[in-house]
Write a protein that holds these residues in place. Structure first.
Motif, PDB file in Angstrom:
ATOM      1  N   ARG A   3       0.866  -1.182   0.000  1.00  8.61           N
ATOM      2  CA  ARG A   3       0.000   0.000   0.000  1.00  8.61           C
ATOM      3  C   ARG A   3       0.899   1.227   0.000  1.00  8.61           C
ATOM      4  NH1 ARG A   3      -2.919  -2.718   4.491  1.00  8.61           N
ATOM      5  NH2 ARG A   3      -4.565  -3.857   3.441  1.00  8.61           N
ATOM      6  N   HIS A   4       0.423   2.264  -0.633  1.00  5.94           N
ATOM      7  CA  HIS A   4       1.195   3.504  -0.685  1.00  5.94           C
ATOM      8  C   HIS A   4       0.217   4.667  -0.687  1.00  5.94           C
ATOM      9  CE1 HIS A   4       4.570   6.098  -1.926  1.00  5.94           C
ATOM     10  NE2 HIS A   4       3.702   6.691  -2.713  1.00  5.94           N
ATOM     11  N   ASN A   5       0.493   5.663   0.152  1.00  8.33           N
ATOM     12  CA  ASN A   5      -0.284   6.904   0.176  1.00  8.33           C
ATOM     13  C   ASN A   5       0.692   8.057   0.077  1.00  8.33           C
ATOM     14  OD1 ASN A   5      -2.939   5.749   0.882  1.00  8.33           O
ATOM     15  ND2 ASN A   5      -1.858   5.164   2.750  1.00  8.33           N
ATOM     16  N   GLU A   6       0.325   9.043  -0.714  1.00  8.24           N
ATOM     17  CA  GLU A   6       1.216  10.185  -0.905  1.00  8.24           C
ATOM     18  C   GLU A   6       0.388  11.431  -1.137  1.00  8.24           C
ATOM     19  OE1 GLU A   6       4.961  11.343  -3.798  1.00  8.24           O
ATOM     20  OE2 GLU A   6       4.281   9.266  -3.670  1.00  8.24           O
ATOM     21  N   THR A   7       0.838  12.537  -0.561  1.00  4.52           N
ATOM     22  CA  THR A   7       0.217  13.838  -0.784  1.00  4.52           C
ATOM     23  C   THR A   7       1.276  14.776  -1.337  1.00  4.52           C
ATOM     24  OG1 THR A   7      -1.360  13.520   1.005  1.00  4.52           O
ATOM     25  CG2 THR A   7      -0.961  15.795   0.316  1.00  4.52           C
ATOM     26  N   ARG A   8       0.910  15.475  -2.407  1.00  4.37           N
ATOM     27  CA  ARG A   8       1.828  16.444  -3.013  1.00  4.37           C
ATOM     28  C   ARG A   8       1.080  17.727  -3.324  1.00  4.37           C
ATOM     29  NH1 ARG A   8       6.351  13.828  -6.919  1.00  4.37           N
ATOM     30  NH2 ARG A   8       6.815  12.028  -5.634  1.00  4.37           N
ATOM     31  N   HIS A   9       1.795  18.820  -3.277  1.00  5.93           N
ATOM     32  CA  HIS A   9       1.260  20.098  -3.723  1.00  5.93           C
ATOM     33  C   HIS A   9       1.973  20.459  -5.017  1.00  5.93           C
ATOM     34  CE1 HIS A   9       0.855  24.460  -4.086  1.00  5.93           C
ATOM     35  NE2 HIS A   9      -0.332  24.229  -3.570  1.00  5.93           N
ATOM     36  N   VAL A  10       1.199  20.851  -6.030  1.00  6.69           N
ATOM     37  CA  VAL A  10       1.773  21.237  -7.318  1.00  6.69           C
ATOM     38  C   VAL A  10       1.217  22.595  -7.728  1.00  6.69           C
ATOM     39  CG1 VAL A  10       2.166  18.848  -8.092  1.00  6.69           C
ATOM     40  CG2 VAL A  10       0.004  19.983  -8.632  1.00  6.69           C
ATOM     41  N   PRO A  11       1.945  23.326  -8.546  1.00  5.02           N
ATOM     42  CA  PRO A  11       1.497  24.666  -8.949  1.00  5.02           C
ATOM     43  C   PRO A  11       0.538  24.651 -10.143  1.00  5.02           C
ATOM     44  CG  PRO A  11       3.698  24.270  -9.796  1.00  5.02           C
ATOM     45  CD  PRO A  11       3.324  23.060  -8.980  1.00  5.02           C
ATOM     46  N   TYR A  12      -0.261  23.615 -10.268  1.00  5.57           N
ATOM     47  CA  TYR A  12      -1.216  23.480 -11.359  1.00  5.57           C
ATOM     48  C   TYR A  12      -2.597  23.268 -10.766  1.00  5.57           C
ATOM     49  CZ  TYR A  12       3.320  22.624 -13.328  1.00  5.57           C
ATOM     50  OH  TYR A  12       4.641  22.748 -13.646  1.00  5.57           O
ATOM     51  N   GLU A  89      -6.474   5.561  -6.196  1.00 10.49           N
ATOM     52  CA  GLU A  89      -7.287   6.775  -6.269  1.00 10.49           C
ATOM     53  C   GLU A  89      -6.405   8.005  -6.305  1.00 10.49           C
ATOM     54  OE1 GLU A  89     -10.661   7.408  -3.798  1.00 10.49           O
ATOM     55  OE2 GLU A  89     -11.176   5.275  -3.747  1.00 10.49           O
ATOM     56  N   TRP A  90      -6.901   8.977  -7.044  1.00 10.82           N
ATOM     57  CA  TRP A  90      -6.323  10.317  -7.100  1.00 10.82           C
ATOM     58  C   TRP A  90      -7.406  11.281  -6.632  1.00 10.82           C
ATOM     59  CZ3 TRP A  90      -1.382  11.191  -9.212  1.00 10.82           C
ATOM     60  CH2 TRP A  90      -0.810  10.127  -9.924  1.00 10.82           C
ATOM     61  N   HIS A  91      -7.060  12.177  -5.725  1.00  8.92           N
ATOM     62  CA  HIS A  91      -7.960  13.251  -5.302  1.00  8.92           C
ATOM     63  C   HIS A  91      -7.233  14.564  -5.551  1.00  8.92           C
ATOM     64  CE1 HIS A  91     -10.961  10.718  -3.254  1.00  8.92           C
ATOM     65  NE2 HIS A  91      -9.926   9.909  -3.084  1.00  8.92           N
ATOM     66  N   PHE A  92      -7.930  15.513  -6.158  1.00  8.80           N
ATOM     67  CA  PHE A  92      -7.353  16.805  -6.527  1.00  8.80           C
ATOM     68  C   PHE A  92      -8.164  17.913  -5.853  1.00  8.80           C
ATOM     69  CE2 PHE A  92      -7.302  13.803 -10.087  1.00  8.80           C
ATOM     70  CZ  PHE A  92      -5.944  13.643 -10.301  1.00  8.80           C
ATOM     71  N   ILE A 102      -2.682  17.107  -4.240  1.00 11.05           N
ATOM     72  CA  ILE A 102      -3.019  15.808  -4.810  1.00 11.05           C
ATOM     73  C   ILE A 102      -2.804  14.748  -3.734  1.00 11.05           C
ATOM     74  CG2 ILE A 102      -2.419  14.072  -6.549  1.00 11.05           C
ATOM     75  CD1 ILE A 102      -1.167  16.416  -8.168  1.00 11.05           C
ATOM     76  N   ASP A 103      -3.815  13.935  -3.518  1.00  5.59           N
ATOM     77  CA  ASP A 103      -3.675  12.748  -2.670  1.00  5.59           C
ATOM     78  C   ASP A 103      -3.723  11.552  -3.598  1.00  5.59           C
ATOM     79  OD1 ASP A 103      -3.631  14.018  -0.135  1.00  5.59           O
ATOM     80  OD2 ASP A 103      -5.807  14.254  -0.227  1.00  5.59           O
ATOM     81  N   PHE A 104      -2.717  10.710  -3.508  1.00  7.94           N
ATOM     82  CA  PHE A 104      -2.633   9.507  -4.334  1.00  7.94           C
ATOM     83  C   PHE A 104      -2.511   8.310  -3.409  1.00  7.94           C
ATOM     84  CE2 PHE A 104       0.268   6.336  -6.259  1.00  7.94           C
ATOM     85  CZ  PHE A 104      -0.545   5.922  -7.308  1.00  7.94           C
ATOM     86  N   SER A 105      -3.303   7.282  -3.675  1.00  8.51           N
ATOM     87  CA  SER A 105      -3.178   6.047  -2.902  1.00  8.51           C
ATOM     88  C   SER A 105      -3.298   4.862  -3.844  1.00  8.51           C
ATOM     89  CB  SER A 105      -4.250   5.966  -1.814  1.00  8.51           C
ATOM     90  OG  SER A 105      -5.530   5.878  -2.389  1.00  8.51           O
ATOM     91  N   VAL A 106      -2.577   3.805  -3.507  1.00  9.61           N
ATOM     92  CA  VAL A 106      -2.649   2.575  -4.275  1.00  9.61           C
ATOM     93  C   VAL A 106      -2.553   1.406  -3.299  1.00  9.61           C
ATOM     94  CG1 VAL A 106      -0.163   2.492  -4.772  1.00  9.61           C
ATOM     95  CG2 VAL A 106      -1.745   1.297  -6.273  1.00  9.61           C
TER      96      VAL A 106
END
Length: 161
Positions: A3-12, A89-92, A102-106
């Motif tokens: 399992r992997h969860n990641e949150t990133r902030h991007v300038p888009y 899942e991707w949440h924007f 962006i929250d990404f989980s797999v």
């Protein structure tokens, strides 16, 4: 079961990132290990697609259903291939300043316990490379934002054989 969860902030914007992630047909242009794609069906709300993933002489085809809820969520469910299951899942979310979070989980499991054990050793690094590739693609398509990528990145990985 990695399992992997990641949150990133991007300038888009959330819309821009949604469009990039939803454009499965172009994944082979920028995602490592994706050597080909085939879109079986595609509508505003749902897509069924095949991804051919390759590493050296190994090639596997994964078929997935992609549920699209513009511009806030993309959910991917595994239909067929070498895995036991896969869900990501991707949440924007727009940040009100022109960028988005962006929250990404797999979550997935291999059919083979041996392969799962081997993959678990490189799993986290491979997923980071994949999310980095989405970010680099956004830079190429939309131009690096003035704020750059604000390193609010966190992740957790879990590997149980």
């Amino acid at each position: 079961m990695p399992r992997h969860n990641e949150t990133r902030h991007v300038p888009y914007t959330a819309e821009q990132m949604f469009d990039l992630v939803a454009d499965v047909g172009r994944y082979s242009e920028f995602l490592p290990w994706v050597v080909a794609t085939r879109i079986r069906t595609n509508s505003e709300a749902e897509m069924v697609a095949d991804l051919v993933v390759g590493f050296k002489s190994l090639r596997e085809t994964f078929t997935s259903k992609v549920n699209k809820n513009r511009p806030g969520r993309i959910a991917v469910d595994y239909l067929d291939g070498p895995l036991k299951y896969l869900h990501n899942e991707w949440h924007f979310r727009n940040d009100g300043k022109g960028g988005c979070e962006i929250d990404f989980s797999v979550d997935f499991s291999f059919r083979s316990r041996v392969f799962e054990s081997l993959a678990g050793q490189v799993f986290d690094r491979a997923l980071r490379k994949m999310t980095d590739s989405f970010e680099a693609r956004a830079d190429a398509l939309y131009g690096a934002g003035e704020a750059g990528v604000s390193g609010s990145s966190s992740s957790s990985a879990h590997n149980a054989a």
